[in-house]
Design a protein around this motif. Structure first.
Motif, PDB file in Angstrom:
ATOM      1  N   ARG A 221      15.099  29.781  18.432  1.00 59.28           N
ATOM      2  CA  ARG A 221      13.820  29.578  18.834  1.00 59.28           C
ATOM      3  C   ARG A 221      13.033  29.943  17.501  1.00 59.28           C
ATOM      4  NH1 ARG A 221      11.679  27.898  23.522  1.00 59.28           N
ATOM      5  NH2 ARG A 221      13.293  27.367  24.978  1.00 59.28           N
ATOM      6  N   LEU A 222      13.436  30.964  17.102  1.00 55.05           N
ATOM      7  CA  LEU A 222      12.511  31.458  15.693  1.00 55.05           C
ATOM      8  C   LEU A 222      12.788  30.507  14.504  1.00 55.05           C
ATOM      9  CD1 LEU A 222      13.186  35.286  16.210  1.00 55.05           C
ATOM     10  CD2 LEU A 222      10.967  34.319  15.968  1.00 55.05           C
ATOM     11  N   ALA A 223      14.126  29.978  14.396  1.00 50.75           N
ATOM     12  CA  ALA A 223      14.509  28.980  13.319  1.00 50.75           C
ATOM     13  C   ALA A 223      13.691  27.716  13.627  1.00 50.75           C
ATOM     14  CB  ALA A 223      15.891  28.753  13.461  1.00 50.75           C
ATOM     15  N   LYS A 224      13.604  27.423  14.844  1.00 51.32           N
ATOM     16  CA  LYS A 224      12.567  26.272  15.238  1.00 51.32           C
ATOM     17  C   LYS A 224      11.346  26.487  14.828  1.00 51.32           C
ATOM     18  CE  LYS A 224      11.788  22.044  17.230  1.00 51.32           C
ATOM     19  NZ  LYS A 224      10.545  21.925  17.164  1.00 51.32           N
ATOM     20  N   SER A 225      10.772  27.645  14.849  1.00 57.64           N
ATOM     21  CA  SER A 225       9.461  28.131  14.550  1.00 57.64           C
ATOM     22  C   SER A 225       9.150  27.908  13.116  1.00 57.64           C
ATOM     23  CB  SER A 225       9.011  29.517  14.989  1.00 57.64           C
ATOM     24  OG  SER A 225       9.443  29.508  16.561  1.00 57.64           O
ATOM     25  N   LEU A 226      10.145  28.406  11.859  1.00 55.17           N
ATOM     26  CA  LEU A 226      10.174  28.332  10.905  1.00 55.17           C
ATOM     27  C   LEU A 226      10.015  26.679  10.414  1.00 55.17           C
ATOM     28  CD1 LEU A 226      12.923  30.857   9.560  1.00 55.17           C
ATOM     29  CD2 LEU A 226      10.663  31.355  10.222  1.00 55.17           C
ATOM     30  N   ILE A 227      10.797  25.920  10.992  1.00 54.17           N
ATOM     31  CA  ILE A 227      10.811  24.692  10.727  1.00 54.17           C
ATOM     32  C   ILE A 227       9.288  24.123  11.050  1.00 54.17           C
ATOM     33  CG2 ILE A 227      11.695  22.203  11.191  1.00 54.17           C
ATOM     34  CD1 ILE A 227      14.418  23.815  11.897  1.00 54.17           C
ATOM     35  N   ASP A 228       8.838  24.417  12.189  1.00 55.70           N
ATOM     36  CA  ASP A 228       7.479  23.683  12.742  1.00 55.70           C
ATOM     37  C   ASP A 228       6.507  24.162  11.832  1.00 55.70           C
ATOM     38  OD1 ASP A 228       9.037  22.661  14.745  1.00 55.70           O
ATOM     39  OD2 ASP A 228       8.403  23.979  16.125  1.00 55.70           O
ATOM     40  N   LEU A 229       6.556  25.376  11.339  1.00 58.74           N
ATOM     41  CA  LEU A 229       5.567  26.048  10.380  1.00 58.74           C
ATOM     42  C   LEU A 229       5.563  25.796   8.919  1.00 58.74           C
ATOM     43  CD1 LEU A 229       5.108  29.132  12.713  1.00 58.74           C
ATOM     44  CD2 LEU A 229       3.453  27.270  12.459  1.00 58.74           C
ATOM     45  N   GLY A 230       6.750  25.169   8.690  1.00 62.05           N
ATOM     46  CA  GLY A 230       6.983  24.796   6.989  1.00 62.05           C
ATOM     47  C   GLY A 230       7.201  26.215   6.127  1.00 62.05           C
ATOM     48  N   VAL A 231       7.987  27.132   6.766  1.00 61.35           N
ATOM     49  CA  VAL A 231       8.268  28.248   6.053  1.00 61.35           C
ATOM     50  C   VAL A 231       9.495  27.873   5.248  1.00 61.35           C
ATOM     51  CG1 VAL A 231       9.376  30.721   6.166  1.00 61.35           C
ATOM     52  CG2 VAL A 231       7.774  29.855   7.910  1.00 61.35           C
ATOM     53  N   SER A 232       9.222  28.288   3.945  1.00 63.22           N
ATOM     54  CA  SER A 232      10.487  28.059   2.987  1.00 63.22           C
ATOM     55  C   SER A 232      11.512  29.261   3.200  1.00 63.22           C
ATOM     56  CB  SER A 232       9.843  28.180   1.400  1.00 63.22           C
ATOM     57  OG  SER A 232       9.039  27.219   1.142  1.00 63.22           O
ATOM     58  N   VAL A 233      12.774  28.595   3.056  1.00 66.01           N
ATOM     59  CA  VAL A 233      13.892  29.703   3.456  1.00 66.01           C
ATOM     60  C   VAL A 233      14.815  29.570   2.194  1.00 66.01           C
ATOM     61  CG1 VAL A 233      15.735  30.341   4.812  1.00 66.01           C
ATOM     62  CG2 VAL A 233      13.418  29.623   5.731  1.00 66.01           C
TER      63      VAL A 233
END
Length: 245
Positions: A221-233
């Motif tokens: 769920r946190l990984a999905k949040s990173l995707i939705d919010l455009g976080v660079s990883v």
């Protein structure tokens, strides 16, 4: 399969080290507040130890528990922590945690893909201490369908083998009862058949089952949040030192 264009030559407002629950939460919140965020993880996978844990969150005074009719108070939780921890260092941070844990849970529920529900019966670890609770403070992640992550699902750390069946199928706590009664209850037999057949279909095109629970669901769920919010990883990047200018 990167989450975003992690350009290490450009400046970011926030750089987060570590992709466990703490790091991913920090990155998601910073991005939600409008900052440019880079998340750096030394391993090739997201999730940290959160992904192999039970995923429980201890958050006294949360609104979800109150909505479910499970009464609690910050004052009782404060009494419990004082009985367990005493007057050791960190009292100021503990107070901030007590006052704002519920607010943090509510924020994540409104602004990210993280969804947590209270566990009706889950005693505090020291139930004989003053202020202890039997089931008001612990929340668990709502099961998550990781197929929505697409190819990025492979970047999520898998759970412990003890949490799976048939080489990659996770089972929610309520379904354990059905597996135990599969040969004694027609209802349980149909439930197990549905779960196993669904898992078999998933394995036709996925490397493991996509119905995630426990800490693996929280990490997903946190990984999905990173995707939705455009976080660079950036994965597989070992940070050796911080240069301050």
């Amino acid at each position: 399969m990167e989450f975003g264009e992690a350009d290490l030559t450009r400046p970011y407002d926030v750089v987060v080290l570590g992709a466990g629950a703490g790091g991913m939460t920090a990155a998601a919140v910073a991005a939600r507040e409008g900052l440019e965020v880079l998340l750096v993880e030394k391993t090739p996978l997201l999730g940290g130890t959160t992904a192999i844990s039970g995923g429980m969150v201890w958050a006294p005074g949360n609104a979800a528990a109150a909505a479910a009719g499970l009464e609690d108070s910050v004052a009782r939780a404060r009494t419990y922590l004082k009985a367990v921890v005493g007057d050791r260092v960190g009292a100021e941070l503990r107070e901030v945690f007590l006052e704002r844990a519920g607010e943090a849970i509510d924020y994540l529920g409104r602004n990210t893909a993280v969804q947590l529900v209270p566990v009706p019966f889950y005693p505090d670890y020291y139930p004989d201490k003053s202020g202890a609770s039997t089931g008001r403070r612990v929340l668990e992640p709502v099961p998550f369908d990781a197929s929505v992550l697409g190819d990025r699902f492979r970047l999520l750390r898998p759970p412990l083998e003890e949490f799976t069946l048939f080489g990659g199928m996770m089972i929610a706590r309520p379904d354990i009862v059905h597996f135990r009664r599969v040969f004694r209850s027609l209802r349980s037999a149909f439930r197990v058949l549905r779960l196993v057949s669904g898992y078999a279909l998933q394995r036709l095109h996925l490397h493991r089952g996509a119905n995630l629970v426990l800490g693996n669901a929280l990490a997903a769920r946190l990984a999905k949040s990173l995707i939705d919010l455009g976080v660079s990883v950036r994965l597989g990047a070992d940070v050796r030192c911080l240069a301050v200018e």
